[in-house]
Design a protein around this motif. Structure first.
Motif, PDB file in Angstrom:
ATOM      1  N   LEU A 176       0.699  -0.895   0.052  1.00 47.43           N
ATOM      2  CA  LEU A 176      -0.239  -0.015   0.544  1.00 47.43           C
ATOM      3  C   LEU A 176       1.045   1.267  -0.264  1.00 47.43           C
ATOM      4  O   LEU A 176       1.174   2.365  -0.515  1.00 47.43           O
ATOM      5  N   ALA A 177       2.448   1.366   1.349  1.00 52.11           N
ATOM      6  CA  ALA A 177       2.948   2.168   0.330  1.00 52.11           C
ATOM      7  C   ALA A 177       3.757   2.578  -0.553  1.00 52.11           C
ATOM      8  O   ALA A 177       3.668   3.931  -1.057  1.00 52.11           O
ATOM      9  N   GLN A 178       3.600   1.351  -1.356  1.00 47.87           N
ATOM     10  CA  GLN A 178       4.834   1.867  -2.438  1.00 47.87           C
ATOM     11  C   GLN A 178       3.662   2.420  -3.693  1.00 47.87           C
ATOM     12  O   GLN A 178       3.420   2.962  -4.573  1.00 47.87           O
ATOM     13  N   THR A 179       1.835   1.809  -3.758  1.00 52.01           N
ATOM     14  CA  THR A 179       1.041   2.463  -4.304  1.00 52.01           C
ATOM     15  C   THR A 179       0.996   3.743  -3.757  1.00 52.01           C
ATOM     16  O   THR A 179       0.567   4.648  -5.323  1.00 52.01           O
ATOM     17  N   ALA A 180       1.194   4.199  -3.577  1.00 49.74           N
ATOM     18  CA  ALA A 180       1.304   5.218  -2.848  1.00 49.74           C
ATOM     19  C   ALA A 180       1.632   6.968  -3.089  1.00 49.74           C
ATOM     20  O   ALA A 180       2.357   7.248  -2.556  1.00 49.74           O
ATOM     21  N   GLY A 181       3.397   5.740  -3.900  1.00 48.48           N
ATOM     22  CA  GLY A 181       4.957   6.768  -4.245  1.00 48.48           C
ATOM     23  C   GLY A 181       5.098   6.780  -2.359  1.00 48.48           C
ATOM     24  O   GLY A 181       6.328   7.722  -2.379  1.00 48.48           O
ATOM     25  N   ALA A 182       5.210   5.947  -1.079  1.00 51.31           N
ATOM     26  CA  ALA A 182       5.257   6.298  -0.601  1.00 51.31           C
ATOM     27  C   ALA A 182       7.032   5.201  -0.547  1.00 51.31           C
ATOM     28  O   ALA A 182       6.425   4.212  -1.083  1.00 51.31           O
ATOM     29  N   ASP A 183       8.070   5.243   0.877  1.00 51.24           N
ATOM     30  CA  ASP A 183       9.334   4.825   1.088  1.00 51.24           C
ATOM     31  C   ASP A 183       8.558   3.263   1.903  1.00 51.24           C
ATOM     32  O   ASP A 183       8.616   3.380   2.531  1.00 51.24           O
ATOM     33  N   ALA A 184       8.163   1.643   0.522  1.00 56.74           N
ATOM     34  CA  ALA A 184       8.241   0.647   1.844  1.00 56.74           C
ATOM     35  C   ALA A 184       9.707  -0.281   2.145  1.00 56.74           C
ATOM     36  O   ALA A 184       9.070  -1.218   2.287  1.00 56.74           O
ATOM     37  N   SER A 185      10.889   0.619   1.644  1.00 51.66           N
ATOM     38  CA  SER A 185      11.644  -0.652   2.137  1.00 51.66           C
ATOM     39  C   SER A 185      11.503  -1.118   3.650  1.00 51.66           C
ATOM     40  O   SER A 185      12.235  -2.176   4.511  1.00 51.66           O
ATOM     41  N   GLN A 186      10.912  -0.351   4.446  1.00 50.20           N
ATOM     42  CA  GLN A 186      11.019  -0.893   6.103  1.00 50.20           C
ATOM     43  C   GLN A 186      10.158  -1.952   6.308  1.00 50.20           C
ATOM     44  O   GLN A 186      10.086  -3.117   7.359  1.00 50.20           O
ATOM     45  N   TYR A 187       8.453  -1.441   5.570  1.00 49.95           N
ATOM     46  CA  TYR A 187       7.602  -2.424   5.733  1.00 49.95           C
ATOM     47  C   TYR A 187       7.830  -3.545   5.191  1.00 49.95           C
ATOM     48  O   TYR A 187       8.244  -5.044   5.934  1.00 49.95           O
ATOM     49  N   TYR A 188       8.599  -3.821   3.792  1.00 47.64           N
ATOM     50  CA  TYR A 188       9.552  -5.043   3.869  1.00 47.64           C
ATOM     51  C   TYR A 188      10.676  -5.778   4.298  1.00 47.64           C
ATOM     52  O   TYR A 188      10.809  -7.557   4.720  1.00 47.64           O
ATOM     53  N   GLU A 189      11.020  -4.824   4.772  1.00 51.28           N
ATOM     54  CA  GLU A 189      12.396  -5.239   5.974  1.00 51.28           C
ATOM     55  C   GLU A 189      11.795  -5.950   7.259  1.00 51.28           C
ATOM     56  O   GLU A 189      12.369  -7.289   7.720  1.00 51.28           O
ATOM     57  N   ARG A 190      10.839  -5.384   7.568  1.00 46.77           N
ATOM     58  CA  ARG A 190      10.135  -6.301   8.391  1.00 46.77           C
ATOM     59  C   ARG A 190       9.374  -7.500   8.567  1.00 46.77           C
ATOM     60  O   ARG A 190       9.350  -8.494   9.194  1.00 46.77           O
ATOM     61  N   ALA A 191       8.959  -7.579   7.769  1.00 42.28           N
ATOM     62  CA  ALA A 191       7.949  -8.055   6.986  1.00 42.28           C
ATOM     63  C   ALA A 191       9.120  -9.822   7.015  1.00 42.28           C
ATOM     64  O   ALA A 191       8.401 -10.738   6.914  1.00 42.28           O
ATOM     65  N   TYR A 192      10.179  -9.600   5.970  1.00 41.58           N
ATOM     66  CA  TYR A 192      11.535 -10.670   5.957  1.00 41.58           C
ATOM     67  C   TYR A 192      12.267 -11.247   7.116  1.00 41.58           C
ATOM     68  O   TYR A 192      12.538 -12.203   7.323  1.00 41.58           O
ATOM     69  N   SER A 193      12.368  -9.834   8.237  1.00 37.11           N
ATOM     70  CA  SER A 193      12.293 -10.593   9.339  1.00 37.11           C
ATOM     71  C   SER A 193      11.952 -11.740  10.016  1.00 37.11           C
ATOM     72  O   SER A 193      12.134 -12.363  11.021  1.00 37.11           O
ATOM     73  N   GLU A 194      10.410 -11.262   9.522  1.00 32.95           N
ATOM     74  CA  GLU A 194       9.207 -12.175  10.605  1.00 32.95           C
ATOM     75  C   GLU A 194       9.174 -13.437   9.431  1.00 32.95           C
ATOM     76  O   GLU A 194       9.319 -14.792  10.042  1.00 32.95           O
ATOM     77  N   ASP A 195       9.530 -13.768   8.927  1.00 35.44           N
ATOM     78  CA  ASP A 195       9.014 -14.494   7.559  1.00 35.44           C
ATOM     79  C   ASP A 195      10.277 -14.951   6.315  1.00 35.44           C
ATOM     80  O   ASP A 195       9.600 -13.983   5.680  1.00 35.44           O
ATOM     81  N   PRO A 196      11.452 -15.064   6.811  1.00 39.70           N
ATOM     82  CA  PRO A 196      12.382 -14.693   5.688  1.00 39.70           C
ATOM     83  C   PRO A 196      12.206 -16.311   4.087  1.00 39.70           C
ATOM     84  O   PRO A 196      12.539 -16.443   3.608  1.00 39.70           O
ATOM     85  N   SER A 197      10.875 -16.879   4.367  1.00 39.36           N
ATOM     86  CA  SER A 197      10.691 -18.205   3.456  1.00 39.36           C
ATOM     87  C   SER A 197       9.723 -17.602   2.571  1.00 39.36           C
ATOM     88  O   SER A 197       9.614 -18.802   1.452  1.00 39.36           O
ATOM     89  N   ASP A 198       9.265 -17.277   2.573  1.00 44.32           N
ATOM     90  CA  ASP A 198       8.540 -16.643   1.477  1.00 44.32           C
ATOM     91  C   ASP A 198       9.002 -15.652   0.860  1.00 44.32           C
ATOM     92  O   ASP A 198       9.306 -15.026   0.323  1.00 44.32           O
ATOM     93  N   PRO A 199       8.109 -16.338  -0.200  1.00 44.05           N
ATOM     94  CA  PRO A 199       9.377 -16.198  -2.155  1.00 44.05           C
ATOM     95  C   PRO A 199       8.784 -14.599  -2.429  1.00 44.05           C
ATOM     96  O   PRO A 199       9.630 -13.284  -2.804  1.00 44.05           O
ATOM     97  N   ARG A 200       7.445 -14.305  -2.029  1.00 46.97           N
ATOM     98  CA  ARG A 200       6.713 -12.950  -2.552  1.00 46.97           C
ATOM     99  C   ARG A 200       7.703 -11.521  -1.768  1.00 46.97           C
ATOM    100  O   ARG A 200       8.109 -10.618  -2.133  1.00 46.97           O
ATOM    101  N   ILE A 201       7.645 -12.166  -0.217  1.00 44.37           N
ATOM    102  CA  ILE A 201       8.443 -11.190   0.780  1.00 44.37           C
ATOM    103  C   ILE A 201       9.885 -10.706   0.544  1.00 44.37           C
ATOM    104  O   ILE A 201      10.430  -9.816  -0.100  1.00 44.37           O
ATOM    105  N   ALA A 202      10.405 -12.064  -0.391  1.00 40.02           N
ATOM    106  CA  ALA A 202      11.884 -11.664  -0.481  1.00 40.02           C
ATOM    107  C   ALA A 202      12.244 -10.901  -1.813  1.00 40.02           C
ATOM    108  O   ALA A 202      13.070 -10.162  -1.704  1.00 40.02           O
ATOM    109  N   LEU A 203      11.365 -11.105  -2.488  1.00 43.54           N
ATOM    110  CA  LEU A 203      11.171  -9.960  -4.409  1.00 43.54           C
ATOM    111  C   LEU A 203      11.095  -9.254  -3.744  1.00 43.54           C
ATOM    112  O   LEU A 203      11.566  -8.126  -3.840  1.00 43.54           O
ATOM    113  N   ALA A 204      10.077  -8.439  -3.268  1.00 42.93           N
ATOM    114  CA  ALA A 204       9.953  -7.482  -2.784  1.00 42.93           C
ATOM    115  C   ALA A 204      10.876  -6.674  -1.366  1.00 42.93           C
ATOM    116  O   ALA A 204      11.521  -5.559  -2.343  1.00 42.93           O
TER     117      ALA A 204
END
Length: 856
Positions: A176-204
């Motif tokens: 949602l942040a990326q769609t709105a043009g905001a920086d989404a890296s912190q959210y993706y980083e937090r998502a990856y720290s919670e579940d590094p096994s999800d390919p979608r999260i790893a790609l993002a």
């Protein structure tokens, strides 16, 4: 089971007590009724009202709470809402009651439902009930899927140890942040720290790292998912991009190649990788990948385009000896002798600059073999003096000087003179070789003329001009040259010259000079043809009649595909062969000839090799056959088949001559295309590859004249893209011009060699389709429509509107070509006008009005 009569009696008693003002007694009666009949909601409601009237609020709230729960369970939303509001006025609902009330409101008042859920969350937070908060927050996220709500959900799931749910929530927040043009890296980083096994999260997360320039970190994120499991196409693509950015080219190569095999449209990525390998001085890896790509493109029939791509690539990067050697191989195998020679000279300079004089000498030797007259050869030779072995130096020096020296002719065995036909034949070959830059081979032909026809240039102006064009001067030793030794066609099978003398006789037989004069005449006729079909027809007719076969078939075909052109000769009294039977025989015989070189079958009934095509052979009345492949270097382009209705065992000398003639058929096919190319070079737009409008009428007249002579159809096709004025106004003239150049490149790369494509006006392309009737032209339009389906104007997502009009020319014996062309051009323009009137995507084929068509 409660006694309904007794309960009704008690309720009536309570009502009487109320009438007498005994409220407390009435309440007691109601409470006793509830003990006996706890499902009596009417009594519970009256009891709650009595408690409120008596200021017994706590009891009233308890009764209202029970009533609300029961009404919710029964699905009575209206009564439950009224009860909840009364409950709120007189007390504080529990978080469970708020949660259930929010569920009631979701369909009718979403905003109020969210507010109710938020109140429930506040209560749970005060009570520190984290686990119970999850279903409440889930409903809030469902109703209001905002980035903030997903963050709250992620944090809550993280506290509860629900790592996958937490990661999914943080990922959604990032989306949602990326769609709105905001920086989404912190959210993706937090998502990856919670579940590094999800390919979608790893790609993002990896993509966000690449955007920040953290290529190494991105590779670390991508790698486990690519190595294990079945990664998505996008994940593999970004992983390969990250490897390229990190200059880990050997690791990127198999990934990029795999993606290219799945989608050949990724060719630019493979070419870019080769270029990057060159710049990183990984020359061996670059050549290995280029060779693999060459094999792939050759199988797809795109070897010529590949050679041009490699030429452009190598010219734009650092000079690499390995890549230049590879390019020289490509030019040599493609018979592009001019480019081959120039590449060898670049290699020479490169080897000299690095002190590798041995290699430099080899390059000069090969270049001199191709063109000993190239400017600067003597200077290059002198730069090698004393730096390579003397014997090697002398060999190169002799190669450079042998054609300029006048040396006594050794005694030769006499051979018959072939007369004017042989002279014209040799001159024609030399002229073609000079015209297309194959000077060394042209010099060989002119030396042959000098030997066979001494001093002929003194009385033949055409021969004088030919000597001048080749840059040589005939020299004689002061006496008539001795008659030259007979040529051996088997020894010159790879040369472009037609056989002028007989091969060595077998068993002491004398050569039949008149027969081989006939061979020279066949070759000359082949060379005079202007297109592939004419070459094939001439080959089949002349060779079939000369060797008195029942049928002779000349066909063009790439292995694995059906024949693209086929011409048949048959003896008098023999009917035309069925096209299906001929195609089946051509396919099987070429496949055999590719492996063997020559297929000579004396009895087709017993030969196991032709059992799959026994029925077509029987339909054609074939008892024996001889098949010879038509090969252009390594490329198999067709086959010659000689069929006999009786058993025939071909003599080895006949096969030698027919093989030589097969080579001349290939040369004639190439020359037909080359002549057309040379004729049109001066009128071709360099960027689009389309012919200019100025040559349209001249070439249309030439095609009409040829169609009249050969009784073949010709069709004019006009294709219009969009509306030029509107497109120029919206996108600018440079953008429209660039788009049309792209269209032109697609067309010129995919039309047949005997078709002619023109830039008709700003957004219109005209094509003259030779040997094509209206029905086949409509199929060609569909092919071209698919080619340009992906072409877009800059910044536009929609394909350019496409309309086409076509008209088949009325070709009759005696019709004036000028009238034919005038009529068909007018009709094609009217067809395009009708197509534009019908709307985008329309194709109109306009038949002639024979009453007003061209007349003699």
């Amino acid at each position: 089971m409660p006694d309904r009569a007794e309960i009704a009696k008690r309720v009536a008693q309570a009502e009487k007590l109320l009438q007498r003002g005994k409220t407390s007694d009435a309440l007691n009666e109601y409470l006793q009724v509830l003990q006996e009949d706890p499902e009596n909601d009417n009594v519970r409601s009256m009891a709650a009202d009595l408690c409120l009237s008596m200021s017994r609020t706590a009891e009233a709230v308890a009764l209202l709470g029970d009533l609300f729960e029961r009404q919710v369970a029964l699905g009575d939303a209206m009564k439950a809402s009224l009860t909840y509001k009364k409950l709120v006025r007189h007390g504080s609902p529990t978080w469970q009651q708020k949660f259930r009330f929010g569920q009631l409101l979701e369909n009718s008042n979403k905003k109020l439902a969210v507010g109710t859920y938020e109140n429930a969350l506040d209560d749970l937070a005060k009570q520190r009930k984290i686990k119970e908060s999850l279903p409440v927050l889930t409903r809030i996220v469902t109703l209001e899927p905002t980035s903030g709500n997903y963050l709250r959900m992620g944090e809550l799931c993280s506290q509860l140890g629900e790592s996958k749910a937490s990661a999914a929530s943080f990922y959604q927040a990032g989306e949602l942040a990326q769609t709105a043009g905001a920086d989404a890296s912190q959210y993706y980083e937090r998502a990856y720290s919670e579940d590094p096994s999800d390919p979608r999260i790893a790609l993002a997360y990896g993509k966000s790292l690449m955007a920040q320039g953290q290529v190494g970190a991105a590779i670390f994120i991508f790698e486990p998912h690519v190595i294990s499991g079945n990664p998505s196409l996008e994940l593999r693509d970004y992983y390969s991009q990250a490897l390229l950015a990190a200059n880990r080219l050997p690791e990127a190569e198999p990934l990029i190649w795999q993606l290219f095999e799945q989608n050949p449209g990724r060719l630019p990525q493979v070419v870019a990788l080769i270029g990057q390998m060159i710049e990183c001085q990984q020359d061996a890896e670059a050549v290995a990948l280029a060779r693999k790509l060459e094999v792939f493109q050759r199988r797809r029939g795109e070897r010529r385009a590949f050679v041009a791509t490699m030429q452009d690539l190598i010219s734009g990067h650092r000079s690499s000896p390995e890549m230049l050697e590879f390019l020289s191989e490509l030019f040599n195998s493609s018979n592009r002798e001019g480019d081959y020679c120039q590449t060898l000279l670049k290699l020479f300079d490169l080897y000299v600059s690095t002190g590798n004089f041995q290699k430099a000498g080899e390059c000069l030797d090969r270049a001199a073999d191709v063109d000993p007259y190239e400017h600067g050869h003597q200077k290059r030779l002198e730069s090698l003096r004393g730096k390579i072995p003397v014997d090697r130096f002398k060999v190169i020096a002799s190669r450079l000087s042998q054609l300029n020296k006048s040396v006594p002719e050794p005694m030769r065995v006499e051979e018959p003179t072939l007369g004017a036909a042989a002279l014209q034949d040799l001159m024609l070959q030399a002229e073609i070789l000079v015209q297309y830059g194959m000077r060394s081979k042209a010099v060989e032909r002119l030396q042959r003329i000098q030997e066979l026809f001494p001093h002929e240039e003194e009385r033949n102006e055409d021969l004088q001009r030919l000597y001048l064009a080749a840059g040589i001067t005939p020299r004689y030793a002061g006496k008539a040259p001795a008659p030259p030794a007979p040529m051996n066609p088997a020894a010159t099978a790879g040369a472009a010259a037609p056989p002028l003398v007989a091969p060595a006789p077998v068993g002491g037989e004398q050569a039949d000079v008149s027969s081989f004069t006939r061979v020279a005449e066949i070759t000359r006729k082949l060379y005079h043809q202007n297109n592939a079909n004419s070459v094939l027809a001439t080959a089949a007719s002349e060779m079939g009649s000369q060797w008195k076969v029942t049928r002779c078939v000349a066909a063009m075909r790439k292995p694995g595909l059906p024949p693209t052109a086929l011409q048949e000769y048959h003896a008098d009294g023999i009917p035309n062969g069925e096209s299906a039977a001929l195609a089946a025989v051509v396919t099987a015989c070429q496949d055999l000839a590719v492996g063997r070189g020559t297929v000579n079958i004396v009895d087709t009934l017993t030969a196991p090799d032709v059992q799959p095509i026994r029925r077509p052979l029987a339909e054609l009345g074939v008892t024996s056959l001889l098949a010879l492949p038509l090969a252009d270097g390594d490329d198999q382009i067709g086959v010659l088949i000689f069929m006999q209705s009786s058993e025939r065992n071909w003599h080895p000398s006949e096969i030698v001559v027919l093989k030589t003639l097969a080579e001349q058929v290939v040369i004639a096919l190439n020359n037909a295309g080359l002549r057309r190319l040379v004729r049109n070079l001066s009128v071709t737009d360099e960027k689009s590859g389309l012919l200019k409008r100025a040559s349209y009428l001249d070439l249309a007249l030439a095609e009409a004249h040829r169609a009249s002579q050969q009784a073949t159809p010709v069709t004019m096709l006009l294709m219009h893209f969009g509306r030029s004025a509107a497109m120029i106004k919206e996108c600018g003239e440079p953008a429209v011009e660039a788009t049309m150049e792209q269209v032109g490149q697609l067309f010129t790369a995919n039309i047949r060699s005997n078709d002619l494509a023109f830039r008709y006006d700003t957004t219109t392309v005209a094509i003259i389709l030779g040997d094509t009737a209206e029905k086949e032209a409509l199929l060609a339009v569909e092919k071209l429509r698919k080619l340009v389906a992906d072409v877009r104007l800059p910044g536009k997502d929609q394909a350019i509107p496409f309309s086409a009009g076509l008209a088949e020319a009325v070709v009759r014996t005696g019709y004036d070509p000028v009238d034919v062309v005038t009529e068909v051009i007018n009709r094609a323009e009217q067809a395009l006008h009708d197509a534009l009137a019908q709307g985008a995507g329309s194709v109109v084929a306009l038949a002639p009005n024979l009453a007003s068509a061209a007349v003699a």
